[in-house]
Design an enzyme around this catalytic site. Structure first.
Site, PDB file in Angstrom:
ATOM      1  N   ARG A 225      -2.170   8.185 -11.069  1.00 30.40           N
ATOM      2  CA  ARG A 225      -0.967   8.801 -10.519  1.00 30.40           C
ATOM      3  C   ARG A 225      -1.168  10.312 -10.384  1.00 30.40           C
ATOM      4  NH1 ARG A 225       3.550   7.614  -7.709  1.00 30.40           N
ATOM      5  NH2 ARG A 225       5.504   8.234  -8.672  1.00 30.40           N
TER       6      ARG A 225
ATOM      7  N   THR B  51       3.921   3.105   0.580  1.00 29.06           N
ATOM      8  CA  THR B  51       2.869   2.857  -0.367  1.00 29.06           C
ATOM      9  C   THR B  51       2.080   1.704   0.206  1.00 29.06           C
ATOM     10  OG1 THR B  51       4.341   3.652  -2.076  1.00 29.06           O
ATOM     11  CG2 THR B  51       2.729   2.032  -2.799  1.00 29.06           C
TER      12      THR B  51
ATOM     13  N   THR C 144      -0.569   5.186  -3.079  1.00 32.16           N
ATOM     14  CA  THR C 144       0.515   5.794  -2.302  1.00 32.16           C
ATOM     15  C   THR C 144       0.307   7.266  -1.984  1.00 32.16           C
ATOM     16  OG1 THR C 144       2.919   6.078  -2.276  1.00 32.16           O
ATOM     17  CG2 THR C 144       1.846   6.458  -4.360  1.00 32.16           C
TER      18      THR C 144
ATOM     19  N   ASN D 249       3.400   8.512  -1.251  1.00 28.98           N
ATOM     20  CA  ASN D 249       4.855   8.534  -1.379  1.00 28.98           C
ATOM     21  C   ASN D 249       5.505   8.321  -0.018  1.00 28.98           C
ATOM     22  OD1 ASN D 249       7.190   8.379  -2.801  1.00 28.98           O
ATOM     23  ND2 ASN D 249       7.614  10.555  -2.693  1.00 28.98           N
TER      24      ASN D 249
ATOM     25  N   ASP E 269       9.197  12.033  -6.497  1.00 30.71           N
ATOM     26  CA  ASP E 269       9.458  10.941  -7.447  1.00 30.71           C
ATOM     27  C   ASP E 269       9.947  11.469  -8.804  1.00 30.71           C
ATOM     28  OD1 ASP E 269       9.207   8.700  -5.940  1.00 30.71           O
ATOM     29  OD2 ASP E 269       7.125   8.301  -6.434  1.00 30.71           O
TER      30      ASP E 269
ATOM     31  N   GLY F 143       7.147  -0.037  -0.935  1.00 27.01           N
ATOM     32  CA  GLY F 143       8.598  -0.142  -0.729  1.00 27.01           C
ATOM     33  C   GLY F 143       9.429   0.673  -1.697  1.00 27.01           C
ATOM     34  N   GLY F 144       8.814   1.671  -2.362  1.00 27.82           N
ATOM     35  CA  GLY F 144       9.583   2.539  -3.264  1.00 27.82           C
ATOM     36  C   GLY F 144      10.313   1.716  -4.305  1.00 27.82           C
TER      37      GLY F 144
HETATM   38  N1  GLY Z   1       6.039   6.772  -4.465  1.00 32.53           N
HETATM   39  C1  GLY Z   1       6.653   5.550  -4.714  1.00 32.53           C
HETATM   40  C2  GLY Z   1       6.490   5.113  -6.123  1.00 32.53           C
HETATM   41  O1  GLY Z   1       5.587   5.570  -6.783  1.00 32.53           O
HETATM   42  O2  GLY Z   1       7.257   4.337  -6.602  1.00 32.53           O
END
Ligand code: GLY
Length: 567
Positions: free
Chosen positions: A103, A376, A394, A396, A418, A468-469
């Site tokens: 991340r 993503t 991702t 984002n 986020d 899909g966030g």
């Molecule tokens: N950027 C979307 C997530 O990490 O949930």
């Protein structure tokens, strides 16, 4: 007269025949791509095929992961990346499990109120678009971590297909052309040069990425330093800083992906292995599974009134907890064991009623005694040795921050959005955060990415994930339930219409055309607010299922250009 009767009989027989064909089609199963033992399912055929070619050479799922992720960075710039980050969950052939967190992190110069004006209000767009939205990228370091621990082929062999693809070029699909046309104006708004994607690309055109090929060659030749130091790092830093960003040389040099324990729990006779914080995915999905476990959801029927009610109420409660408790585990203490326990789920569901919706306004996070926490892309891989991986990566937002390092040929993420810029104010996915997910230097922002592996009878059963966030978690959940509870094959499980609830806003998002008016009316009568949303944003699931005969069935989401490949 005889002639008229004959014509009537023919018309009758024809309509009956047509009717029965239609009925057969409506009830027939969509069987996905079947392979004997090896499969990659990803957002682009080019990437799936590159992953499979590595597996054909005898590479492991981990080798194929590296090749597939890099191929997506070329073929799917919408979300595939070297300027973003992601998560990977794995299960080796001897049943060992784990997770890699690559991340992005907040830059050292980031601060809690960096997206607020002098009155404490959020400055629109500052965390979502442009150089200030960029978090320190984690993908390249993550791939080297995977290679160090599990790689069996040389890294240079794994990156070469992506280099070749970038030079040869990628054919634009219809869906890609639509997306590019939609976002084109933002490319010129954010960048001070015309970027390669900022043209009127049509389906069938070929886009070449020579600058990206050169960056990938530097990574091939210099390893991790080919991205985080030297020429690539200079290009990235000069451009981001010129556009007002704060990512620094120290940020790039110090970035480290981290191995983490996966979140593991049982649902009936399944063992589910999913992503741990800083993703909320594993905890949230565990909470929902635990909340519905005492109910016989299979007997209610797929997407029936009772199933939708039960899942919505479980989702509402899990997302309320998400917003309060979850954040980067290196910064906040998260009561994981309690949150995913059956007892806690049971208590959270005590005020659930079949008669009417629980308004989100009356529901807060649960109390834990003694607690002192959209775009993503996902791919799933199984190799012939029995190793499996599930990875979600991702930038984002679509094309991330839209900041494109032209000299290096890649987009940078907008992952800073986020974080919770201001407690109680929603981010681009409508998610509300609290202190646990506030901005701090070097902190990782909370994610919803839910790469997941499911085990049954101590064997690999499914690998599932989605973009899909905030809707990733519920897309993964419904896909697993579709197979396990509602007896669907993998492709049918992926195709089935999905719905989503995330506590706030207090609405059920449903795929248009996927749910009938009667059902929607019944839900509304019970107090549920319904919003029908474009299917693209209700996830794009790419999954693999082990069939009873030992073969694999791929589920590649028709909502995108996704494709399964294997042998
Ligand atoms: N950027 C979307 C997530 O990490 O949930």
């Amino acid at each position: 007269m005889k002639k008229i009767i004959t014509i009537i009989v023919i018309i009758f027989l024809f309509t009956q025949c047509k009717k029965s064909t239609t009925e057969t089609n409506e009830t027939s199963k969509n069987v996905g791509f079947i392979a004997d033992s090896v499969m990659v399912v990803s957002a682009r055929e080019e990437a799936s095929k590159i992953g499979v070619a590595i597996l054909r050479k005898g590479g492991k799922a981990f080798d194929a992961m590296i090749a597939t992720e890099l191929a997506l960075a070329v073929a799917y710039p919408f979300a595939g990346n070297i300027g973003g980050g992601g998560f990977m969950v794995y299960r080796t052939n001897d049943g060992k499990t784990g997770a890699l967190d690559y991340r992005e992190k907040a830059p050292l110069a980031a601060s809690k109120n960096m997206y607020l004006d002098e009155n404490g209000n959020i400055i629109e767009g500052k965390s979502t678009i442009g150089a200030l939205a960029v978090g320190v990228p984690g993908t390249v370091d993550g791939l080297f971590k995977v290679h160090q621990k599990f790689g069996s082929l040389p890294f240079s062999e794994l990156i070469q297909p992506a280099i070749d693809l970038a030079k040869k070029g990628v054919i634009v699909t219809g869906k890609q052309a639509e997306r590019l046309a939609h976002y084109k104006h933002l490319f010129s708004e954010v960048n001070d040069t015309i970027i390669v994607l900022d043209h009127d690309w049509k389906a069938g055109d070929t886009i070449k990425y020579p600058k990206l090929a050169q960056t990938l060659e530097r990574i091939r030749d210099q390893g991790r330093d080919g991205f985080y130091k030297g020429e690539t790092a200079e290009m990235l830093l000069n451009y981001v800083q010129k556009l007002g960003g704060i990512v620094s040389k120290d940020d790039l040099e110090n970035y480290e992906a981290k191995w983490r324990n996966a979140i593991e729990f049982n649902y009936k006779d399944l063992k589910i292995i999913s992503m741990s914080p800083p993703s909320s995915g594993g905890i949230c999905i565990a909470q929902i599974f635990k909340a519905i476990e005492p109910f016989d959801i299979a007997s209610y029927g797929h997407n029936s009134l009772k199933s939708i009610q039960l899942l919505t109420e479980a989702e509402r409660r899990a997302y309320a907890d998400r917003s309060y408790y979850l954040g980067d585990p290196d910064f906040v203490k998260i009561p994981i064991d309690t949150l995913i326990s059956s007892n806690y789920a049971k208590n959270r569901m005590t005020n659930f009623s079949w008669d009417s919706a629980t308004p989100s306004s009356t529901l807060k996070h649960g109390n834990i005694v003694g607690y002192e926490s959209n775009e993503t892309t996902h791919y799933s891989i199984v190799d012939k040795y029995g190793n499996s991986i599930s990875a979600t990566t991702t930038l984002n937002g679509a094309y991330g921050s839209k900041v494109y390092v032209s000299e290096g040929g890649f987009f940078l993420n907008s992952e800073m959005d986020d974080f919770s810029s201001k407690p109680g104010i929603p981010n681009m996915f409508g998610l509300i955060g609290a202190k646990a997910n506030s901005i701090a230097p070097e902190k990782r922002m909370l994610s919803s990415m839910t790469p997941t592996i499911v085990e049954k009878d101590n064997r690999f059963y499914m690998s599932v994930g989605s973009p899909g966030g905030s809707k990733i978690i519920t897309s993964v959940l419904q896909t697993i339930l579709n197979v396990y509870e509602f007896q669907m094959g993998m492709q049918d499980a992926v195709n089935a219409p999905r719905f989503h609830h995330q506590w706030l806003p207090d609405v059920i998002s449903m795929e248009p055309k996927g749910f009938n008016t009667l059902l929607i009316n019944q839900l509304q009568e019970k107090g549920y607010q319904i919003k029908q949303e474009n299917s693209v944003i209700l996830g794009k699931v790419d999954a693999i299922l082990r069939l009873p005969n030992g073969k694999l069935e791929g589920g590649a989401d028709f909502r995108g250009d996704d494709k399964a490949a294997g042998f």
